[in-house]
Design a protein around this motif. Structure first.
Motif, mmCIF file in Angstrom:
data_model
loop_
_atom_site.group_PDB
_atom_site.id
_atom_site.type_symbol
_atom_site.label_atom_id
_atom_site.label_comp_id
_atom_site.label_asym_id
_atom_site.label_seq_id
_atom_site.Cartn_x
_atom_site.Cartn_y
_atom_site.Cartn_z
ATOM 1 N N PRO A 26 0.956 -1.264 -0.023
ATOM 2 C CA PRO A 26 -0.073 -0.128 -0.035
ATOM 3 C C PRO A 26 0.792 1.188 -0.057
ATOM 4 C CG PRO A 26 -0.045 -0.954 2.168
ATOM 5 C CD PRO A 26 0.660 -1.815 1.307
ATOM 6 N N PRO A 27 0.385 2.488 -0.534
ATOM 7 C CA PRO A 27 0.995 3.694 -0.344
ATOM 8 C C PRO A 27 1.692 4.112 0.920
ATOM 9 C CG PRO A 27 -1.051 3.759 -1.577
ATOM 10 C CD PRO A 27 -1.169 2.490 -0.907
ATOM 11 N N LYS A 28 2.899 4.581 1.244
ATOM 12 C CA LYS A 28 3.176 4.934 2.303
ATOM 13 C C LYS A 28 2.447 6.151 2.985
ATOM 14 C CE LYS A 28 6.952 2.408 2.604
ATOM 15 N NZ LYS A 28 7.010 1.091 3.623
ATOM 16 N N GLY A 29 2.059 6.121 4.136
ATOM 17 C CA GLY A 29 1.229 6.991 4.912
ATOM 18 C C GLY A 29 0.023 6.843 4.557
ATOM 19 N N SER A 30 -0.573 5.952 3.964
ATOM 20 C CA SER A 30 -2.098 5.693 3.865
ATOM 21 C C SER A 30 -2.578 5.148 5.063
ATOM 22 C CB SER A 30 -2.421 4.813 2.679
ATOM 23 O OG SER A 30 -2.061 3.780 2.617
ATOM 24 N N ARG A 31 -3.775 4.817 5.048
ATOM 25 C CA ARG A 31 -4.393 4.043 6.426
ATOM 26 C C ARG A 31 -4.175 2.574 6.172
ATOM 27 N NH1 ARG A 31 -9.730 5.158 3.890
ATOM 28 N NH2 ARG A 31 -10.523 3.100 3.278
ATOM 29 N N CYS A 32 -3.873 2.265 4.948
ATOM 30 C CA CYS A 32 -3.716 0.896 4.677
ATOM 31 C C CYS A 32 -2.208 0.435 4.901
ATOM 32 C CB CYS A 32 -4.219 0.628 3.395
ATOM 33 S SG CYS A 32 -6.060 0.387 3.181
ATOM 34 N N ASP A 33 -1.253 1.419 5.102
ATOM 35 C CA ASP A 33 0.069 1.355 5.322
ATOM 36 C C ASP A 33 0.293 0.192 6.474
ATOM 37 O OD1 ASP A 33 2.879 1.100 4.841
ATOM 38 O OD2 ASP A 33 3.010 3.236 5.725
ATOM 39 N N GLY A 34 0.857 -0.988 6.082
ATOM 40 C CA GLY A 34 1.136 -2.088 7.247
ATOM 41 C C GLY A 34 0.083 -2.982 7.379
ATOM 42 N N CYS A 35 -0.932 -2.900 6.782
ATOM 43 C CA CYS A 35 -2.088 -3.852 6.819
ATOM 44 C C CYS A 35 -1.887 -5.053 6.139
ATOM 45 C CB CYS A 35 -3.537 -3.236 6.042
ATOM 46 S SG CYS A 35 -4.842 -4.145 6.133
ATOM 47 N N LEU A 36 -2.195 -6.120 6.824
ATOM 48 C CA LEU A 36 -1.910 -7.402 6.559
ATOM 49 C C LEU A 36 -2.885 -7.973 5.387
ATOM 50 C CD1 LEU A 36 -1.160 -9.155 9.938
ATOM 51 C CD2 LEU A 36 0.567 -8.247 8.378
ATOM 52 N N TYR A 37 -3.870 -7.430 4.993
ATOM 53 C CA TYR A 37 -5.016 -7.859 4.273
ATOM 54 C C TYR A 37 -5.077 -7.129 3.048
ATOM 55 C CZ TYR A 37 -6.799 -9.872 8.457
ATOM 56 O OH TYR A 37 -6.548 -10.538 9.538
ATOM 57 N N TRP A 38 -3.704 -6.059 2.805
ATOM 58 C CA TRP A 38 -3.975 -5.269 1.454
ATOM 59 C C TRP A 38 -3.605 -6.391 0.302
ATOM 60 C CZ3 TRP A 38 -4.566 -0.667 -0.311
ATOM 61 C CH2 TRP A 38 -3.940 -0.193 -1.254
ATOM 62 N N HIS A 39 -4.605 -5.830 -0.691
ATOM 63 C CA HIS A 39 -4.581 -6.648 -2.073
ATOM 64 C C HIS A 39 -4.565 -5.767 -3.178
ATOM 65 C CE1 HIS A 39 -4.270 -10.408 -0.549
ATOM 66 N NE2 HIS A 39 -5.161 -10.373 0.578
ATOM 67 N N GLY A 40 -4.387 -4.325 -3.087
ATOM 68 C CA GLY A 40 -4.372 -3.484 -3.994
ATOM 69 C C GLY A 40 -5.732 -2.518 -3.762
ATOM 70 N N ILE A 41 -6.567 -2.796 -2.990
ATOM 71 C CA ILE A 41 -7.717 -1.895 -2.441
ATOM 72 C C ILE A 41 -7.863 -1.706 -1.127
ATOM 73 C CG2 ILE A 41 -8.831 -2.056 -4.866
ATOM 74 C CD1 ILE A 41 -10.848 -4.252 -3.200
ATOM 75 N N GLY A 42 -8.579 -0.853 -0.608
ATOM 76 C CA GLY A 42 -8.978 -1.083 0.895
ATOM 77 C C GLY A 42 -9.872 -2.083 1.220
ATOM 78 N N CYS A 43 -9.469 -2.862 2.150
ATOM 79 C CA CYS A 43 -10.410 -3.920 2.399
ATOM 80 C C CYS A 43 -11.478 -3.596 3.631
ATOM 81 C CB CYS A 43 -9.728 -5.139 3.061
ATOM 82 S SG CYS A 43 -8.961 -4.518 4.901
ATOM 83 N N VAL A 44 -12.312 -4.674 3.680
ATOM 84 C CA VAL A 44 -13.703 -4.538 4.538
ATOM 85 C C VAL A 44 -13.314 -4.025 5.905
ATOM 86 C CG1 VAL A 44 -15.804 -5.537 5.534
ATOM 87 C CG2 VAL A 44 -14.805 -6.151 3.277
ATOM 88 N N PHE A 45 -12.300 -4.553 6.484
ATOM 89 C CA PHE A 45 -11.797 -4.351 7.949
ATOM 90 C C PHE A 45 -11.443 -2.624 7.773
ATOM 91 C CE2 PHE A 45 -10.336 -8.525 7.620
ATOM 92 C CZ PHE A 45 -11.126 -9.003 8.247
ATOM 93 N N CYS A 46 -10.918 -2.012 7.103
ATOM 94 C CA CYS A 46 -10.677 -0.718 6.969
ATOM 95 C C CYS A 46 -11.815 0.060 6.988
ATOM 96 C CB CYS A 46 -9.744 -0.249 5.766
ATOM 97 S SG CYS A 46 -7.906 -1.203 5.983
ATOM 98 N N TYR A 47 -12.785 -0.169 6.108
ATOM 99 C CA TYR A 47 -13.977 0.431 5.893
ATOM 100 C C TYR A 47 -15.041 0.471 7.245
ATOM 101 C CZ TYR A 47 -12.840 1.224 1.121
ATOM 102 O OH TYR A 47 -12.204 1.534 -0.144
ATOM 103 N N ARG A 48 -14.750 -0.825 7.859
ATOM 104 C CA ARG A 48 -15.712 -1.000 9.148
ATOM 105 C C ARG A 48 -14.953 0.273 10.367
ATOM 106 N NH1 ARG A 48 -16.001 -7.376 9.866
ATOM 107 N NH2 ARG A 48 -17.514 -7.595 8.150
ATOM 108 N N GLU A 49 -13.802 -0.006 10.148
ATOM 109 C CA GLU A 49 -13.224 1.072 11.186
ATOM 110 C C GLU A 49 -13.415 2.515 10.986
ATOM 111 O OE1 GLU A 49 -8.956 0.535 11.367
ATOM 112 O OE2 GLU A 49 -9.224 -1.690 12.352
#
Length: 61
Positions: A26-49
Motif C-alpha cells: 500500500p502507499p506509504k502514509g495511507s491508512r492501509c500502510d502496514g495492513c496484512l490484508y492489503w490486495h491493491g484496494i482498501g479492505c472491509v476491515f478498513c471501511y468498518r473502522e
C-alpha cells in the motif's frame, strides 16, 4: 538423458531465474500502510473502522 524427441526439452531442464513478482504494498502514509490484508484496494476491515469512527455506532467502545 532425453525423455522425449521435443526440441524444447533442453530449455525446460534449464534452471529458472525468475525471482517472482514483487509484493504489492500500500502507499506509504495511507491508512492501509502496514495492513496484512492489503490486495491493491482498501479492505472491509478498513471501511468498518472508518464507519465506526464517523457514525459512533454501537460497535464503538
Amino acid at each position: 538423458m532425453r525423455f522425449t524427441d521435443s526440441p524444447y526439452e533442453d530449455f525446460m531442464k534449464e534452471k529458472s531465474y525468475f525471482k517472482g513478482v514483487p509484493p504489492n504494498l500500500p502507499p506509504k502514509g495511507s491508512r492501509c500502510d502496514g495492513c496484512l490484508y492489503w490486495h491493491g484496494i482498501g479492505c472491509v476491515f478498513c471501511y468498518r473502522e472508518q464507519l465506526r469512527s464517523k457514525t459512533g455506532g454501537k460497535n464503538e467502545p
